[in-house]
Design an enzyme around this catalytic site. Structure first.
Site, mmCIF file in Angstrom:
data_model
loop_
_atom_site.group_PDB
_atom_site.id
_atom_site.type_symbol
_atom_site.label_atom_id
_atom_site.label_comp_id
_atom_site.label_asym_id
_atom_site.label_seq_id
_atom_site.Cartn_x
_atom_site.Cartn_y
_atom_site.Cartn_z
ATOM 1 N N LYS A 21 2.424 -2.144 4.430
ATOM 2 C CA LYS A 21 2.496 -2.576 3.022
ATOM 3 C C LYS A 21 3.138 -1.482 2.174
ATOM 4 O O LYS A 21 2.706 -0.336 2.177
ATOM 5 C CB LYS A 21 1.085 -2.878 2.514
ATOM 6 N N GLU A 66 -1.526 -8.981 -3.771
ATOM 7 C CA GLU A 66 -0.090 -9.026 -3.465
ATOM 8 C C GLU A 66 0.242 -8.497 -2.073
ATOM 9 O O GLU A 66 1.263 -8.857 -1.484
ATOM 10 C CB GLU A 66 0.697 -8.244 -4.523
ATOM 11 N N ASP A 102 -0.410 2.846 -3.385
ATOM 12 C CA ASP A 102 -0.605 1.531 -2.779
ATOM 13 C C ASP A 102 0.450 1.222 -1.717
ATOM 14 O O ASP A 102 0.416 0.154 -1.116
ATOM 15 C CB ASP A 102 -0.594 0.444 -3.861
ATOM 16 N N ASP A 119 -3.172 -10.051 -7.913
ATOM 17 C CA ASP A 119 -3.526 -8.707 -7.468
ATOM 18 C C ASP A 119 -3.778 -8.652 -5.959
ATOM 19 O O ASP A 119 -4.006 -7.590 -5.411
ATOM 20 C CB ASP A 119 -4.764 -8.206 -8.220
ATOM 21 N N ASP A 176 1.102 -0.851 -8.336
ATOM 22 C CA ASP A 176 0.414 -2.144 -8.421
ATOM 23 C C ASP A 176 -0.372 -2.239 -9.720
ATOM 24 O O ASP A 176 -1.451 -1.666 -9.849
ATOM 25 C CB ASP A 176 -0.519 -2.304 -7.217
ATOM 26 N N ARG A 217 -1.062 -8.981 0.923
ATOM 27 C CA ARG A 217 -0.990 -9.985 1.980
ATOM 28 C C ARG A 217 0.229 -10.897 1.811
ATOM 29 O O ARG A 217 0.726 -11.459 2.792
ATOM 30 C CB ARG A 217 -2.281 -10.791 2.028
ATOM 31 N N LYS A 269 -5.118 -5.289 -13.361
ATOM 32 C CA LYS A 269 -6.241 -4.421 -13.012
ATOM 33 C C LYS A 269 -6.820 -3.766 -14.263
ATOM 34 O O LYS A 269 -6.138 -3.636 -15.284
ATOM 35 C CB LYS A 269 -5.748 -3.302 -12.077
#
Length: 485
Positions: free
Chosen positions: A253, A337, A276, A335, A258, A339, A265
């Site tokens: 990933k 994101e 992230d 959020d 993010d 996956r 968030k």
């Protein structure tokens, strides 16, 4: 990182490190015979791993006494990290006071030391003093460590390998710690290209948003659609001339920042979202390290890169997204994101890379951080043998994993009424996220490594320092090497 030299004899004028083994009565190694029992009692010497004392003015030029505990590899790694921190802290103090600064030290290794112990020690020394700070001033650093041993010919390759693995961990930390006003998807992709350029046989291809649109990477385009910095897709390929073992695909990933998107968030802690992309950084660094070590195993690394931002072009809860392999996802939380981009990359691996087994790594769910804390990674696997290899690879690299269940009773929760799959099903978040990803693996032996907890640290422990930790990089390298024999 300090330069580490293996030599057969000590060098005059370089401060000495004496090893102390723990137990009921600590035992000093070579060079410590002249240290008195009174001195040991005064400083409270126990020999426990990571204990460091300065012994200036005592014995035959002794400056440092370092505890290595009971001799376990983990104790040696902890000791190496503690040593470099203690030396650099003293150097900082000496520099401020105008005193001479220690830049090099040497120690005599015990003849019975194992390859596992010396490898762990070198890893600790190499990583324990890591710093990432954007500043106009530089603090003193330990420049070199001389390891004195009669077994230099045997231990030198062990030291060189440990340094290569430490360089991989450092590369992951550097990428993770780089602030996101610098680190957009294009920057991280170019960093992968620069790192790979040093290594013959490791190739990198970077695809832009036009290619992604033409190929149908709906998840990656949806997540990256809210940012002015368009997404990228990085494919690294290591193809040795005579490969052995399975063809492995690593998928990481790569969310360079993010915000959570429209499902934004909370402000507290959002600054940490520069890390992230640590799963993607681990894949990049692992491929570079595998190539540096020349492992005879074919490995492909795939890293979908995007910035999850908020704007009028952001994807929305309620959207239906079509992925690379044609499967569709009902979005319920922007959020989640990670996956979304991994689904595209995993589908690409199945259709285009055609690996024998696949491992994805991601800072995916806060649920795993709650479940396992910040020093253990969550492991989900469709194959028992692969799970065993990953756990053992982590143990060799000093990274802990705990296998989590892929609960069959939650399978129906992943099914959507209006698309193929639900992005965020109800239930235990780490497990349902893994079940979602499994839908894109087409039955290939697969493991999912959730590093939401250990990918970043807030305090010092063992060889870890605050910031991006590089966690999972060493496991990926050790896993590939486990198939090399």
């Amino acid at each position: 990182m300090p330069e580490i030299e293996v030599a057969s004899v000590p060098r005059r004028g370089i401060p000495v490190v004496v090893l102390a083994h723990g137990g009921d009565s600590p035992v000093l190694g070579p060079g410590g015979a002249d240290l008195s029992a009174d001195w040991a009692q005064i400083v409270g010497l126990t020999g426990k791993a990571g204990e460091v004392h300065i012994a200036a003015g005592h014995g035959a030029g002794v400056r440092w006494v370092l505890g290595v505990g009971d001799g376990a590899a983990q104790e040696w790694r902890k000791a190496g990290a503690a040593l470099v921190r203690a030396i650099e802290a003293r150097a900082d103090s000496d520099s401020d006071a105008g005193r001479r600064v220690t830049k090099s030290v040497q120690l005599t290794l015990p003849p019975e030391i194992s390859a596992e112990q010396i490898s762990a020690f070198v890893l600790g020394v190499s990583l324990g003093g890591y710093r990432y700070k954007v500043s106009s001033t530089q603090k003193p650093r330990l420049k070199s460590l001389r390891l004195v041993t009669e077994s230099g010919a045997e231990l030198k390759p062990v030291v060189e390998r440990a340094v290569a693995v430490a360089l991989g961990t450092t590369a992951t930390r550097d990428m993770g710690n780089t602030p996101s006003n610098v680190k957009d998807p294009a920057w991280l992709a170019s960093t992968a290209v620069k790192l790979a350029a040093q290594l013959p046989g490791l190739t990198v291809r970077v695809r832009d948003e036009k290619w992604l649109a033409a190929e149908g990477f709906g998840g990656l385009l949806a997540v990256g659609g809210g940012s002015v910095s368009p997404p990228r897709f990085v494919e690294l390929s290591w193809r040795p001339a005579k490969p052995v073992g399975p063809h492995i695909a690593y998928v990481g990933k790569g969310i360079t920042f993010d915000t959570g998107g429209i499902s934004i968030k909370p402000a507290d802690g959002m600054h940490l979202m520069r890390t992230d992309m640590c799963g993607g950084a681990s894949v990049i660094a692992a491929l570079v390290t595998i190539a540096r070590l020349g492992l005879p195993v074919r490995v492909t690394g795939l890293v979908p890169l995007a910035e999850n931002h908020v704007s009028g072009s952001s994807y929305r809860p309620g959207d239906i997204v079509k992925h690379y392999d044609g499967q569709t996802t009902e979005v319920s939380n922007t959020d989640a994101e990670g996956r979304m981009v991994l689904a595209d990359a995993i589908g690409y691996a199945v259709r285009r890379v055609k690996p024998d087994l696949m491992v994805d790594v991601a800072t995916l769910t806060g649920a795993m951080k709650v479940t396992l804390g910040v020093r253990t990674g969550g492991l989900f696997a469709s194959d028992d043998e692969l799970a065993r290899r990953i756990i053992e690879a982590g143990a060799r690299g000093g990274e802990a994993w705990w296998r989590m269940p892929l609960l069959a009773e939650l399978e129906d929760e992943v099914v959507s009424d209006i698309a193929d799959w639900r992005q965020c099903p109800p239930g235990p978040g780490g497990i349902t996220a893994a079940l979602f990803l499994q839908k894109f693996t087409a039955g290939i032996p697969w493991a999912h490594m959730d590093i939401a907890g250990p990918a970043r640290a807030e305090k010092v422990y063992d060889e870890v320092v605050p910031g991006a930790t590089g966690f999972s990089t060493r496991t990926l390298v050790e896993l590939a090497e486990s198939y090399a024999s």
